[in-house]
Design an enzyme around this catalytic site. Structure first.
Site, short mmCIF file in Angstrom:
data_model
loop_
_atom_site.label_atom_id
_atom_site.label_comp_id
_atom_site.label_asym_id
_atom_site.label_seq_id
_atom_site.Cartn_x
_atom_site.Cartn_y
_atom_site.Cartn_z
N ASN A 1 60.61 -48.78 12.44
CA ASN A 1 60.57 -49.38 11.11
C ASN A 1 60.37 -50.88 11.25
O ASN A 1 60.26 -51.40 12.36
CB ASN A 1 61.85 -49.05 10.32
N ASP B 1 66.27 -42.23 10.38
CA ASP B 1 66.93 -41.05 9.82
C ASP B 1 66.47 -39.78 10.53
O ASP B 1 67.22 -38.80 10.60
CB ASP B 1 66.62 -40.93 8.33
N LYS C 1 51.41 -38.65 27.86
CA LYS C 1 50.70 -39.12 26.69
C LYS C 1 49.93 -37.98 26.05
O LYS C 1 49.19 -37.25 26.72
CB LYS C 1 49.74 -40.26 27.07
N PRO D 1 71.29 -38.80 14.59
CA PRO D 1 72.72 -38.95 14.31
C PRO D 1 72.99 -40.11 13.37
O PRO D 1 72.33 -41.15 13.43
CB PRO D 1 73.32 -39.19 15.70
N ASP D 2 73.97 -39.94 12.49
CA ASP D 2 74.35 -40.95 11.50
C ASP D 2 75.55 -41.72 12.04
O ASP D 2 76.70 -41.32 11.87
CB ASP D 2 74.69 -40.27 10.17
#
Length: 423
Positions: free
Chosen positions: A219, A288, A298, A314-315
């Site tokens: 992100n 997430d 590759k 995992p949170d």
């Protein structure tokens, strides 16, 4: 509206390279800018560049025969509506505090009745030194206004307070009247020790979820907010453990840094170091989802389409909040819409003590040096206007310390037993 005459003094620090940008920002706001350089400043930025952006010849020599034939320094001193020195080095602050008039710039500061504004810039150790802070106190008592310094990466490779504020922020304060006359700025060592003796863990940056040895899902998090919080917590007296995803930021010198890459690694590192942590701040942008399988080689471009099966990562935040003796737990919510609703839902569903929410998009949030946030807790909330992340971090740490102490006080209070009195 009368044009504001800004005499911009540039002293000899590495931050002088920002001077042309500062001139441009001041002129955008309608200022007429006259640049006065010290001899050392010329080692970092050229007169040619400053003359080009200001539209006026740069002055640097108190003994300029042509200019001084008509007492040019007195003429300049009377011309200025404001004298702004940016960067203001430790050496220049010393000269200003002692009333030295050894060169054109310091002489103008003495000879003018215009208000003087300084934007300090120096190494963090220099800024925290007793001599510099004493000079700042003297100058503040005489009405000199301070802008900054900020905390962040420095040219020497260290990180901390002493970095010159950004040109846009300086121009806004000088021209838009944002800043009020202030007391001398406080060095990091002199900040209120709101978290003295406390252990704080902060997660920061993005995570990377490998698809193959070359590609990954990630992100846009830069880690700037998390790293600023780590420095602010250190400044507040805390012991800081920083669990960091891949970023391009130098970590705070006094923090214990654990480098991770994936959400699973962040989860494991957090729980490995969570014992005895008083406050947990989850500023990292954790994936997430992760690929169900990671190719050992590759993946070749052989088909028109490729499908990835993703599974939940995992949170870490929720897992920490569920611990039997959970620390004071602060989450972050970066949302593109319905920020308040999603943030309050996350606060409740994950049983957090506090959540910091901000809107993200193409023009805000990730990658930017500033931010605006809203903070929520069970029975309260507080909004913070746009500010540099380094400044916002200190505000957030102060609020976190306040709410932590409120929870601790509530938990330790005991109800006195009822007393019955017999006749």
């Amino acid at each position: 509206m009368k044009t504001r005459n800004i005499l911009l003094g540039v002293s000899g620090g590495i931050a002088a390279y920002k001077a042309p940008e500062l001139v441009r920002r001041l002129r955008e706001r309608g200022a007429d800018v006259q640049v006065v350089m010290t001899r050392s400043a010329a080692e970092f930025v050229t007169e040619t560049a400053l003359q080009a952006v200001s539209g006026r010849p740069v002055r640097s020599n108190l003994w300029d025969r042509d200019a001084e034939a008509a007492m040019g320094h007195i003429e300049l001193a009377r011309w200025a509506d404001t004298i702004l020195v940016a960067p203001a080095t430790a050496e220049f602050l010393s000269r200003l505090a002692t009333g030295s008039g050894a060169d054109l710039l310091s002489t103008l500061c003495l000879a003018s009745e215009a208000p003087v504004v300084v934007a300090p810039a120096m190494n963090r150790v220099m800024w925290a030194s007793a001599a510099v802070q004493a000079n700042c106190e003297v100058l503040a008592s005489r009405g000199v206004r301070f802008i900054g310094p900020d905390s962040g990466d420095q040219a020497c490779g260290e990180q901390g307070p002493g970095r010159m504020s950004e040109p846009e922020a300086i121009a806004a304060e000088v021209m838009d009247g944002v800043a009020a006359p202030a007391a001398a700025p406080v060095a990091a060592a002199a900040r209120p020790q709101l978290l003295a003796g406390k252990k704080v863990m902060i997660t920061a940056g993005p995570t990377r979820e490998a698809i193959d040895p070359v590609r990954y899902i990630t992100n846009r998090s830069s880690g700037k907010m998390g790293y600023a919080l780590a420095q602010a917590a250190l400044d507040a007296g805390a012991e800081v453990t920083l669990i960091s995803g891949p970023v391009n930021i130098a970590p705070p010198a006094s923090a214990v840094v654990v480098a991770v890459e994936s959400a699973q690694q962040l989860f494991a590192a957090t729980h490995e170091h969570i014992d005895d942590i008083d406050i947990f701040i989850a500023a990292a942008a954790v994936s997430d989802y992760r690929p169900d399988k990671t190719s050992a080689h590759k993946i070749k471009k052989s088909q028109a389409e490729m499908h990835l099966d993703l599974v939940r990562a995992p949170d870490t935040l929720a897992s920490v909040a569920r611990l039997e003796n959970a620390p004071f737990t602060v989450g972050f919510a970066a949302e593109t819409d319905r920020v308040r609703d999603y943030a309050r839902g996350k606060l409740q569903n994950k049983k957090l003590d506090m959540i910091v929410a901000n809107k993200v998009g193409a023009d805000c949030g990730f990658d930017y040096d500033d931010n605006t946030v809203d903070v929520y807790w069970r029975d309260g909330e507080k909004a913070y206007p746009k500010a540099l992340k380094t400044e916002l971090a200190h505000e957030l740490i102060a609020l976190i310390a306040e709410r932590y102490n409120a929870r601790y006080s509530a938990e330790t209070q005991t109800e006195l037993p009822a007393i019955s009195v017999r006749d």
